[in-house]
Structures are given as C-alpha cells and as structure tokens.
Design a protein around this motif. Structure first.
Motif, short mmCIF file in Angstrom:
data_model
loop_
_atom_site.label_atom_id
_atom_site.label_comp_id
_atom_site.label_asym_id
_atom_site.label_seq_id
_atom_site.Cartn_x
_atom_site.Cartn_y
_atom_site.Cartn_z
N PRO A 1 18.48 -51.38 -34.36
CA PRO A 1 18.59 -51.29 -32.89
C PRO A 1 19.95 -50.79 -32.41
CG PRO A 1 17.61 -53.40 -33.55
CD PRO A 1 18.09 -52.74 -34.79
N VAL A 2 20.98 -51.00 -33.22
CA VAL A 2 22.32 -50.57 -32.80
C VAL A 2 22.38 -49.04 -32.73
CG1 VAL A 2 24.79 -50.64 -33.36
CG2 VAL A 2 23.36 -52.65 -33.79
N ALA A 3 21.74 -48.39 -33.70
CA ALA A 3 21.72 -46.91 -33.68
C ALA A 3 21.00 -46.43 -32.43
CB ALA A 3 21.05 -46.38 -34.94
N THR A 4 19.89 -47.09 -32.10
CA THR A 4 19.12 -46.70 -30.91
C THR A 4 19.99 -46.89 -29.66
OG1 THR A 4 17.22 -47.62 -32.07
CG2 THR A 4 16.89 -47.06 -29.77
N GLU A 5 20.66 -48.04 -29.59
CA GLU A 5 21.48 -48.33 -28.41
C GLU A 5 22.57 -47.28 -28.20
OE1 GLU A 5 22.76 -52.40 -28.28
OE2 GLU A 5 24.23 -51.99 -26.69
N LEU A 6 23.17 -46.83 -29.31
CA LEU A 6 24.28 -45.88 -29.19
C LEU A 6 23.82 -44.43 -29.30
CD1 LEU A 6 27.01 -47.70 -31.34
CD2 LEU A 6 26.82 -47.62 -28.86
N ASN A 7 22.51 -44.26 -29.47
CA ASN A 7 21.95 -42.91 -29.58
C ASN A 7 22.54 -42.14 -30.77
OD1 ASN A 7 20.15 -41.04 -28.80
ND2 ASN A 7 21.44 -40.13 -27.19
N VAL B 1 29.99 -39.52 -34.49
CA VAL B 1 29.20 -40.10 -35.59
C VAL B 1 27.92 -39.26 -35.74
CG1 VAL B 1 28.07 -42.15 -36.51
CG2 VAL B 1 30.15 -42.40 -35.14
N ALA B 2 27.88 -38.45 -36.80
CA ALA B 2 26.76 -37.51 -37.00
C ALA B 2 25.51 -38.23 -37.49
CB ALA B 2 27.16 -36.43 -37.99
N ALA B 3 25.71 -39.34 -38.19
CA ALA B 3 24.53 -40.09 -38.68
C ALA B 3 24.95 -41.49 -39.12
CB ALA B 3 23.89 -39.37 -39.87
N LEU B 4 24.03 -42.42 -38.92
CA LEU B 4 24.16 -43.76 -39.51
C LEU B 4 23.06 -43.85 -40.57
CD1 LEU B 4 25.23 -46.70 -39.65
CD2 LEU B 4 23.60 -47.28 -37.84
N VAL B 5 23.49 -44.01 -41.83
CA VAL B 5 22.52 -44.09 -42.93
C VAL B 5 22.49 -45.54 -43.39
CG1 VAL B 5 21.88 -43.24 -45.21
CG2 VAL B 5 23.13 -41.74 -43.64
#
Ligand code: UDP
Length: 470
Positions: free
Chosen positions: A128-134, A114-118
């Motif tokens: 916070p989910v993006a942070t958790e999964l880096n 996953v290159a990016a979550l927009v």
C-alpha cells in the motif's frame, strides 16, 4: 535528478542474497548512474548471518546502500505463542514498518526520483505504501516461476473448498496450471492452514500480484518452460532473470572443508546440506548417519543444532552446539577416512563447484537448486519446509535433475535404508546417468541465459527499460 531503485527483501538470508545479486546487476547495467537502496526490516531469521553478510557487502560493494528499519520487539497484534507460524512475525513487522517505509521513500524522493520499489513477495504487506506514493511496484520472487504459478492460482483454489490444504492432505490432488499434479499437503508450508496468520496475506498477494507493474523471478526460461508459460498467460510482465546466485566471495566460509574436498577423487563425494534454516531431530541425524555409513561412500555433511523435541524443521537463529554430542557414538571416528561432518555452515557455492563433488542431497530451497544446476551436480530431493515439496516435484518430474528421497507420509521421517539407497544411486546408477545428462544440459542453458542475447539478459534489459519509461 539521479534515479533510485529501492529493493525490499524479506529478511532471511536466502531471500536477501538473491535480491542483492539483482541489485548488483542493476548497478552494473546503469554503470553507477543510478542509486540503489536495500531496505532491511529488523525482525529477521538468523540475524547473525544477515548482519555478517550486510557488513561484508557494504565493504565490497559500497554503491549499495543498506537502510535498516528497527526490530519490533513484540508486534502488538501477534502475542508470542508456540502456534505462530515462523514467517508471521517478520511479516507482521513489515506491515508495522510501513510508516518507516513511507518516511524513507519520501526522504529519498527529496533528492532523487524513485523509479521503482521492488519488494520480495513476502513483503506484500508493504505494497500500500507504493500505491500511496504512486511509485511503480514490482514483486521479486527469489524462487522459481512454479512458486509464482502457485501464488497466482491460490485464490481459485481457495474458492473451491472451505478446507485447509492440510485437511485435504495426501489424497487430494491439486492441479495448478504449469505445474505437475501436487498433493494438497505439498502446497507451500505457509499455505497449509488457512487459519494461520500468513495464509491471509498470501491469499491477498495472489489476488493483487497482477496489479503490480511486473513480477521478477530468479529462474531461467529453459528451466521451467511450462510454469513460465502458465504465468505469462496471466501476467505478461514476468521477467525471468536467473540465475542470480551468491558470489563465493560473499559466502561465509569458516569451515576448512574445501581443502579436504580437494584431496578426494573426482565426483566421489556426496554433499548433504539443508539450506540456511533446515534442521533434523537427533533421531533423524542418527538415521542419516547409519545410511551414510552403510553406503560406504564419501560424504561432506553440514549438520545444524537439532531443535528441541517436537520442534519444527526450521532453525530461526543459529546457536553453537556440541557436534560430537548429537552424532551417534563413534560415527565420526569410524567414517573419518571418507567423511567430513561440518558444523552449521559450509560455503555451498564453492563446495558444489569442486571437482570432488558428485551428488547433492538437498532440501530443495530454490537458491540451492539453482546453485546445483549451475554446477551440474545431480540431486536427491529431500524437502523440508516452505515451497520445497513443490520444488521436489518440479525437479523430479519436470526438470529431471533429481531423484526423490522417499519419506514417511505422516511426519516426513526418512529411514537409514532409504538414505543408503539414494546415496548409492547418486554415484552409480542408470537413473543417475540420465539425470547427470539433464544436469549438464541445464547447466549450459543456465550459463547461456546471461550471455549476450541470452533470455535472462534480454528480460533484464526489458525490465530496466520499463523503469526508464517511468
Ligand atoms: N548456504 C550455504 N551454506 C550452508 C547452508 C546454506 O552457503 O551451509 C547458502 C546456500 O548456498 C544458498 C542459501 O544459503 O545460497 C540457502 O538458500 P535456499 O534458497 O537454498 O534455502 P533457504 O535457506 O532459503 O531455505
């Protein structure tokens, strides 16, 4: 391993369409070497329109994968109540869907990187989910840079007073870097009351936006230079990739208004349309009707089912209704030689690009603004909700592409004489000739933005490069 970009729009049609258009650009840029997943949170505004749109895009652009999260019947922390802000429930659902988001991203990560979550800025509770999964997190604003500037400055404004903007009202002037002076009452409607359920989340967004990898906004460098510069001073990674507009082929079009328009003289028709959600009381509809009738001008007017007495200015789910019953008696017959009233919905992008359309009375939703700019149609700005009061100031004072509709201060009511005056001015006035000139200039700049070497194309390429770098 093939990369995936995951988009998470806010589930309202104006937000969804804009983000899907971003998705189409991504697929095209990577020439299908990358996967694109669009996540849909179940609790949406006007779910019928959203479902129709998703079904349509799934057929016509099969490279976009939609993944739906369940609707949450009654988010536990928000019991049903008439005082709940309309955005609060979908926003709370986004937070409550975080476990689903986590699981979905983990599943995608098993076969893809996953290159990016927009995420749409309203989907901030998902961050916070993006942070958790880096996973690199980007915010998308289907709005202009003026909205980004407002959100970035919100924590400063919050610290300057204990009062809500609604209490500060019409007399307090708010200065936000990059924006024309605003009255406190013109701040975004979800920001007006600091005790409501949305305000805190937006304040938190304002505090955390700069921690993301970047801010993507549906604007054009040439359209809002002051706001963009003000944002860029704080957030260098701002990507202005507009105009991302609905494609006519994707817009629902049951109404046969286009053939009617094609029979009208060039630049003679005023188009009145107030977004996917904007509604008026029966009393206000009557006042518009009187104004239109007295103006003697041609018009195409989209009318939605009026809310119950005391209801707001947003219709959250479309309902069928008897058009004749809500219009003043005899109005439809008396104006049938020069006017057409369409129930609920018209294919706006196509309408604005018809030769017959000479002016647009708009609620100042940002998609509508961009669509009018790209068709060089002068506007009358009649804001209703969200950030539209601020957009009105930007359109009138900075971009000079609209005349203001003057409304009563306390309830936003507009009298027939004002409607008549603005409609007349739209088709024939010195002010309008000036505005038409700026509209034409803005259109050329907007069209140039995605041409080879254009500002939006360059910004988009930089964005894609930031994803490639990981
Ligand atoms: N729209 C349309 N027909 C209508 C009403 C709205 O096609 O009768 C489309 C319009 O073209 C725009 C979107 O719905 O793309 C509305 O987005 P906007 O940001 O202007 O306002 P919102 O509905 O989000 O308040």
């Amino acid at each position: 391993m093939k990369d995936t970009i995951v988009l998470y729009p806010f589930p309202a049609i104006g937000h969804l369409v804009s983000m899907v258009e971003l998705g189409k650009r991504i697929i095209c840029h990577y020439n299908h070497r990358l996967s694109l997943t669009v996540l849909i949170s179940g609790n949406s505004f006007n779910s019928a329109a959203i479902n129709l749109y998703i079904d349509h895009v799934s057929l016509t652009d099969p490279s976009i994968t939609f993944h739906r999260f369940p609707a949450l019947p009654n988010p536990p922390s928000l019991p049903p109540s008439p005082t709940i802000h309309p955005v609060a429930i979908p926003l709370e659902s986004i937070r409550l869907n975080n476990a689903n988001l986590l699981q979905t991203l983990q599943t995608i990560s098993e076969t893809s990187s996953v290159a990016a979550l927009v995420i749409d800025f309203f989907c901030h509770p998902a961050s916070p989910v993006a942070t958790e999964l880096n996973i690199p997190l980007y915010y998308y604003f289907p709005n202009g840079a003026s909205t980004v500037a407002m959100m970035l400055h919100l924590p400063n404004l919050h610290n300057q007073t204990n009062k809500s903007f609604s209490e500060l009202g019409n007399t307090t002037v708010i200065q936000i870097p990059g924006l024309p002076p605003l009255r406190a009452s013109q701040m975004g409607s979800s920001l007006l009351d600091r005790t409501n359920q949305v305000y805190d989340k937006m304040l938190d967004l304002g505090k955390n936006l700069l921690k993301s990898k970047g801010i993507i906004t549906n604007t054009i460098e040439a359209l809002e230079p002051k706001a963009i510069n003000a944002v860029r001073n704080q957030a260098p990674a701002i990507f202005c990739v507009g105009p991302l507009l609905a494609e006519p082929k994707d817009q629902y079009s049951a109404a046969d208004c286009l053939s009617w328009l094609d029979k009208q003289p060039s630049r003679s028709v005023i188009f009145l349309c107030f977004g996917s959600l904007g509604v008026f009381s029966v009393k206000q509809i009557a006042e518009i009707a009187v104004g239109l009738e007295r103006s003697g001008q041609r018009f195409l007017w989209v009318v939605k089912n009026p809310p119950p007495i005391g209801g707001g200015k947003m219709q959250l789910s479309a309902m069928d209704f008897d058009l004749e019953a809500v219009m003043p008696e005899g109005f439809l017959e008396r104006t049938s030689d020069r006017g057409l009233v369409v129930k609920s919905w018209a294919p706006q992008v196509e309408v604005l690009n018809r030769e017959a359309v000479g002016g647009f009375v708009t609620h100042c939703g940002w998609n509508s603004v961009l669509e009018a700019v790209c068709a060089a149609v002068p506007m009358v700005a009649w804001p209703l909700y969200a950030e539209q009061h601020m957009n009105k100031e930007v359109l009138v004072e900075e971009m000079r592409v609209a005349l203001p509709m003057e409304a009563e201060e306390e309830d936003g009511f507009v009298i027939a004489a004002e409607v008549e005056k603005r409609v007349r001015m739209l088709l024939d006035s010195e002010e309008m000739r000036e505005i038409s000139k700026s509209c034409q200039e803005m259109k050329e700049k907007a069209l140039a933005a995605w041409a080879e070497g254009g500002s939006s194309r360059v910004a988009f390429t930089e964005l894609a490069e930031s994803w490639n770098r990981g």
